[in-house]
Each structure stands twice: as C-alpha cells, then as structure tokens.
Design a protein around this motif. Structure first.
Motif, PDB file in Angstrom:
ATOM      1  N   LYS A 180       0.807 -33.242 -10.677  1.00  0.00           N
ATOM      2  CA  LYS A 180       0.703 -34.609 -10.162  1.00  0.00           C
ATOM      3  C   LYS A 180       1.204 -35.614 -11.203  1.00  0.00           C
ATOM      4  CE  LYS A 180      -2.593 -37.532  -7.753  1.00  0.00           C
ATOM      5  NZ  LYS A 180      -3.981 -37.652  -7.301  1.00  0.00           N
ATOM      6  N   GLU A 181       0.825 -35.400 -12.462  1.00  0.00           N
ATOM      7  CA  GLU A 181       1.292 -36.286 -13.532  1.00  0.00           C
ATOM      8  C   GLU A 181       2.801 -36.197 -13.683  1.00  0.00           C
ATOM      9  OE1 GLU A 181      -0.811 -35.307 -17.092  1.00  0.00           O
ATOM     10  OE2 GLU A 181      -2.752 -35.925 -16.276  1.00  0.00           O
ATOM     11  N   LEU A 182       3.349 -34.988 -13.643  1.00  0.00           N
ATOM     12  CA  LEU A 182       4.794 -34.803 -13.764  1.00  0.00           C
ATOM     13  C   LEU A 182       5.526 -35.490 -12.619  1.00  0.00           C
ATOM     14  CD1 LEU A 182       7.208 -33.489 -15.175  1.00  0.00           C
ATOM     15  CD2 LEU A 182       6.827 -31.470 -13.746  1.00  0.00           C
ATOM     16  N   GLU A 183       5.016 -35.359 -11.415  1.00  0.00           N
ATOM     17  CA  GLU A 183       5.649 -36.009 -10.261  1.00  0.00           C
ATOM     18  C   GLU A 183       5.604 -37.526 -10.421  1.00  0.00           C
ATOM     19  OE1 GLU A 183       7.969 -36.041  -7.098  1.00  0.00           O
ATOM     20  OE2 GLU A 183       7.269 -34.205  -8.055  1.00  0.00           O
ATOM     21  N   GLY A 184       4.483 -38.041 -10.940  1.00  0.00           N
ATOM     22  CA  GLY A 184       4.388 -39.486 -11.184  1.00  0.00           C
ATOM     23  C   GLY A 184       5.388 -39.953 -12.214  1.00  0.00           C
ATOM     24  N   ILE A 185       5.593 -39.173 -13.259  1.00  0.00           N
ATOM     25  CA  ILE A 185       6.580 -39.532 -14.286  1.00  0.00           C
ATOM     26  C   ILE A 185       7.979 -39.486 -13.713  1.00  0.00           C
ATOM     27  CG2 ILE A 185       7.611 -38.750 -16.459  1.00  0.00           C
ATOM     28  CD1 ILE A 185       4.772 -37.834 -17.267  1.00  0.00           C
ATOM     29  N   ARG A 186       8.277 -38.465 -12.930  1.00  0.00           N
ATOM     30  CA  ARG A 186       9.604 -38.367 -12.301  1.00  0.00           C
ATOM     31  C   ARG A 186       9.858 -39.545 -11.372  1.00  0.00           C
ATOM     32  NH1 ARG A 186       9.765 -32.019 -10.624  1.00  0.00           N
ATOM     33  NH2 ARG A 186      10.238 -31.196 -12.686  1.00  0.00           N
ATOM     34  N   HIS A 187       8.845 -39.900 -10.602  1.00  0.00           N
ATOM     35  CA  HIS A 187       9.004 -41.018  -9.669  1.00  0.00           C
ATOM     36  C   HIS A 187       9.198 -42.337 -10.424  1.00  0.00           C
ATOM     37  CE1 HIS A 187       8.799 -42.955  -5.808  1.00  0.00           C
ATOM     38  NE2 HIS A 187       7.897 -43.813  -6.270  1.00  0.00           N
ATOM     39  N   ALA A 188       8.519 -42.496 -11.549  1.00  0.00           N
ATOM     40  CA  ALA A 188       8.658 -43.727 -12.331  1.00  0.00           C
ATOM     41  C   ALA A 188      10.040 -43.844 -12.954  1.00  0.00           C
ATOM     42  CB  ALA A 188       7.595 -43.779 -13.420  1.00  0.00           C
ATOM     43  N   GLN A 189      10.687 -42.737 -13.255  1.00  0.00           N
ATOM     44  CA  GLN A 189      11.997 -42.757 -13.890  1.00  0.00           C
ATOM     45  C   GLN A 189      13.148 -42.799 -12.895  1.00  0.00           C
ATOM     46  OE1 GLN A 189      11.988 -39.369 -16.477  1.00  0.00           O
ATOM     47  NE2 GLN A 189      10.747 -40.396 -18.039  1.00  0.00           N
TER      48      GLN A 189
END
Length: 177
Positions: free
Chosen positions: A53-62
């Motif tokens: 979930k954290e990785l997906e959030g980081i990907r979405h933010a970038q």
C-alpha cells in the motif's frame, strides 16, 4: 539552511517492525507449532499488504498528470467491463451454490444486480444468504424402486426352467407378451 531538508537520504525512513525470532517452548506439540506458523504467516501477510500500500502510494505520488489520467481511464474501463459481466458472474455463483446445496433457483425472476459487489464481482455472502433462505428439497431415495429391476417374484407364471423350448411355448401361448 538545514542539511537534512535537501538530502532525501538523510530523511528518517518509516519504521518497519523487525521480524521477531519465533518463540518455541521446549514442550511444543504439532498443533502449537502449526498455530505459531499460522500466526507468523498472518503477520507477514499484514506487513506485506502495508508495504504494498505504501509503495502504491509512492508510485501514485510520483506520477505525472498524463500517467494519472491513463490510470484513471484504466480503472474506469475495468469498472465498466466488470459491470457488464457482473450479473453473469452473480448468476453463475448462484447456480453453483444452489447445485452444491441441492436446491433449484429460478434466476430469471431475480434482480441479479443485487448480488454484485462494488468491485463488479459476485457477492458470495449475499448469494449464500439467498441459498440458505430457500426451502430444502425433501429427501428422496437415491434410486427409484422399479418393479422390473432386481430379483422379483411375480405370481401366475408357470415357467419352471430356462429351457428354450419351454420359453418358446410360453411365449407362443400369449401369456408372456
């Protein structure tokens, strides 16, 4: 100017709980060992989901605006496609659970959209509730008891042997047919 503000490496990383060594008592039986591994598996799965979930959030933010638009279009297309086949999935789930329970369900008269979850798939809990609310069929014998099957002693036959001549005379007499 603070040096930690410009250096992304120096920023504190989110704390991840380190895996604890498994505790094994000296007299642990097979069920205790099984429960220990189940507990560890659940903990690892929970950590994996959180990290994903954290990785997906980081990907979405970038993502750039164009990439975000593409992702939202993909999500919308997936939602529309599942909405189109969702009722078919719900009908298949109803028929499968009904067959397993030994009941019949006339799906022609059901509002199948009520059995579709938000993600477009069949809502198994609602289907299970429907199947549980149906009346159970009466218990019937596994095979119907037919008069011509198996050993059956009929009255009035004068056949004493399986001699072909005697059988031919019996058939010719008209009482057999």
């Amino acid at each position: 100017m603070d040096e930690t503000q410009n250096n992304p490496v120096a920023s504190p990383a989110p704390e991840v709980e380190a895996p604890q060594p498994p505790e094994t008592p000296a007299d642990a039986g097979p069920t205790d060992e099984l429960e220990k591994w189940k507990r560890l598996s659940r903990e690892n799965e929970k950590r994996w989901k959180q990290a994903s979930k954290e990785l997906e959030g980081i990907r979405h933010a970038q993502m750039t605006d164009q990439e975000k638009a593409i992702e939202s279009a993909k999500a919308e297309a997936r939602k529309v496609a599942l909405a189109e086949v969702g009722t078919s999935l719900a009908e298949a789930e109803i028929r499968a659970q009904a067959a397993a329970a030994g009941v019949s369900v006339p799906t022609d008269y059901l509002d199948l959209s009520r059995f579709v979850a938000e993600d477009g798939r069949a809502d198994r809990e609602r289907v299970t509730e429907l199947i549980a609310s149906l009346p159970k069929p009466e218990a019937q014998p596994e095979f119907p008891q037919l008069m011509g099957t198996g050993y059956h002693r009929a009255g009035g036959n004068d056949i004493s042997s399986m001699d072909p001549n005697e059988l031919a005379d019996f058939i010719a007499g008209g009482s057999f047919i």
